[in-house]
Design an enzyme around this catalytic site. Sequence first.
Site, PDB file in Angstrom:
ATOM      1  N   ARG A  86     -45.656 -77.532 -14.152  1.00 36.57           N
ATOM      2  CA  ARG A  86     -45.608 -76.326 -13.239  1.00 36.57           C
ATOM      3  C   ARG A  86     -46.316 -77.178 -11.925  1.00 36.57           C
ATOM      4  O   ARG A  86     -47.347 -77.683 -12.036  1.00 36.57           O
ATOM      5  CB  ARG A  86     -46.710 -75.175 -13.614  1.00 36.57           C
ATOM      6  CG  ARG A  86     -46.949 -74.316 -12.405  1.00 36.57           C
ATOM      7  CD  ARG A  86     -45.888 -73.263 -12.217  1.00 36.57           C
ATOM      8  NE  ARG A  86     -46.098 -72.459 -10.975  1.00 36.57           N
ATOM      9  CZ  ARG A  86     -46.640 -71.269 -10.979  1.00 36.57           C
ATOM     10  NH1 ARG A  86     -47.095 -70.722 -12.016  1.00 36.57           N
ATOM     11  NH2 ARG A  86     -46.764 -70.696  -9.781  1.00 36.57           N
ATOM     12  N   ARG A  95     -39.840 -71.477 -11.486  1.00 35.61           N
ATOM     13  CA  ARG A  95     -40.821 -72.189 -11.849  1.00 35.61           C
ATOM     14  C   ARG A  95     -40.654 -72.418 -13.412  1.00 35.61           C
ATOM     15  O   ARG A  95     -39.927 -71.603 -14.145  1.00 35.61           O
ATOM     16  CB  ARG A  95     -42.047 -71.504 -11.834  1.00 35.61           C
ATOM     17  CG  ARG A  95     -42.112 -69.984 -12.245  1.00 35.61           C
ATOM     18  CD  ARG A  95     -43.192 -69.139 -11.769  1.00 35.61           C
ATOM     19  NE  ARG A  95     -43.049 -68.827 -10.240  1.00 35.61           N
ATOM     20  CZ  ARG A  95     -43.844 -68.465  -9.525  1.00 35.61           C
ATOM     21  NH1 ARG A  95     -45.003 -67.775 -10.110  1.00 35.61           N
ATOM     22  NH2 ARG A  95     -43.715 -68.227  -8.147  1.00 35.61           N
ATOM     23  N   ASP A  98     -45.148 -69.787 -15.911  1.00 37.36           N
ATOM     24  CA  ASP A  98     -46.146 -69.300 -15.041  1.00 37.36           C
ATOM     25  C   ASP A  98     -47.082 -68.320 -16.042  1.00 37.36           C
ATOM     26  O   ASP A  98     -46.237 -67.604 -16.749  1.00 37.36           O
ATOM     27  CB  ASP A  98     -45.319 -67.978 -13.919  1.00 37.36           C
ATOM     28  CG  ASP A  98     -46.472 -67.240 -13.142  1.00 37.36           C
ATOM     29  OD1 ASP A  98     -47.382 -67.857 -12.916  1.00 37.36           O
ATOM     30  OD2 ASP A  98     -45.836 -66.203 -12.842  1.00 37.36           O
ATOM     31  N   ASP A 100     -50.036 -65.668 -16.341  1.00 35.70           N
ATOM     32  CA  ASP A 100     -51.176 -64.806 -15.580  1.00 35.70           C
ATOM     33  C   ASP A 100     -51.909 -63.953 -16.465  1.00 35.70           C
ATOM     34  O   ASP A 100     -51.555 -63.583 -17.533  1.00 35.70           O
ATOM     35  CB  ASP A 100     -50.128 -63.681 -14.852  1.00 35.70           C
ATOM     36  CG  ASP A 100     -49.566 -64.228 -13.584  1.00 35.70           C
ATOM     37  OD1 ASP A 100     -50.066 -65.281 -12.952  1.00 35.70           O
ATOM     38  OD2 ASP A 100     -48.228 -63.870 -13.068  1.00 35.70           O
TER      39      ASP A 100
END
Length: 162
Positions: A86, A95, A98, A100
Amino acid sequence: MSTLWRPAYVAIGSNLQSPRDRVLEAMQRMSALSGAPPLRSNLYASQPMGPQDQPTYINAAVGLLTQLGARDLLNELLGIERSMGRSRQERWGPRVIDLDLAWMVDSAVNEPGLTVPHPGVSIRNFVLYPLADIAPTIKIPGMGVVLDLKLKVGGDGISVLE
């Protein structure tokens, strides 16, 4: 690291380099951060947020049981992102992966570089649909119960893969 074990929920997305495989790889890598086998959502296909001239995303969520604090867990997630290739260039752009930190029980945080619960959780169906697979009844402070939030945002642009 504390002695307290607490649930943490991570939203996962990818739309580059065989995104389904990247999401599954990230799930596998995150299992090393958990004190028990992680809960895994279904995989979902979703339209990109932001620029639409990019490939469809594959999204999922994982529930971990961890002794890490929110900042340490975020650092581990960022390390997984880096190790998977990344690079942070374009906001809301394509991307490889990811990760989160969507919510961590008893761990509300608002400091530079880390906000828990993640501020976008309550309005993003590509986070709420996978999260509802593994934790439909958790209450995210200041936002509501995951299943209620999912029903409120609706399913436009998202479909289950498996």
